[in-house]
Design an enzyme around this catalytic site. Structure first.
Site, mmCIF file in Angstrom:
data_model
loop_
_atom_site.group_PDB
_atom_site.id
_atom_site.type_symbol
_atom_site.label_atom_id
_atom_site.label_comp_id
_atom_site.label_asym_id
_atom_site.label_seq_id
_atom_site.Cartn_x
_atom_site.Cartn_y
_atom_site.Cartn_z
ATOM 1 N N GLU A 21 0.827 -1.214 0.000
ATOM 2 C CA GLU A 21 0.000 0.000 0.000
ATOM 3 C C GLU A 21 0.857 1.258 0.000
ATOM 4 O O GLU A 21 0.490 2.260 -0.618
ATOM 5 C CB GLU A 21 -0.930 0.014 1.208
ATOM 6 N N LYS A 98 -11.206 4.487 1.834
ATOM 7 C CA LYS A 98 -10.300 3.763 0.951
ATOM 8 C C LYS A 98 -11.166 2.945 -0.003
ATOM 9 O O LYS A 98 -11.975 2.125 0.419
ATOM 10 C CB LYS A 98 -9.380 2.835 1.745
#
Length: 118
Positions: A21, A98
């Site tokens: 990420e 997200k």
């Protein structure tokens, strides 16, 4: 008193606890709502009398560009900057989402919502 909302601010950022990420990044959506006295600008029609939503958008984009492990941390940083830079805001709420989080399932998004009074 009145409210100003910025909806669906879209950014690509590198938040998360997984190494991937922080390298690849993810897509995020940020929604922001602030409360302030809008009586004067509603009559004066002067930008200097109100909360400049360009300023709010810039705060969101700048804070989203700083890597964090947790969405909670990013949301709190956004709130802190809003209150420190824009004196007329009395209440603020930020939602950081997200999109397509890597949580092993078909999940559209995960969101953290934090609100605070000055």
């Amino acid at each position: 008193m009145g409210k100003i909302k910025l909806n669906n601010i879209r950014v690509h950022a590198r938040h998360g606890c997984l190494k991937e990420e922080s390298i690849i990044g993810s897509d995020y959506r940020v929604d922001l709502e602030v409360s302030a006295d809008l009586a004067t600008p509603s009559v004066s029609d002067n930008l200097s009398d109100t909360v400049d939503y360009v300023h709010l958008n810039n705060i969101v984009k700048e804070e989203m560009a700083i890597k964090s492990k947790l969405l909670e941390h990013v949301a709190k940083r956004i709130l802190n900057r809003i209150f420190s830079e824009i004196e007329s805001i009395t209440i603020a709420e930020v939602s950081v989402s997200k999109i397509n989080p890597p949580i092993g399932g078909d999940v559209e998004s995960v969101s953290v919502i934090i609100s605070s009074n000055k």
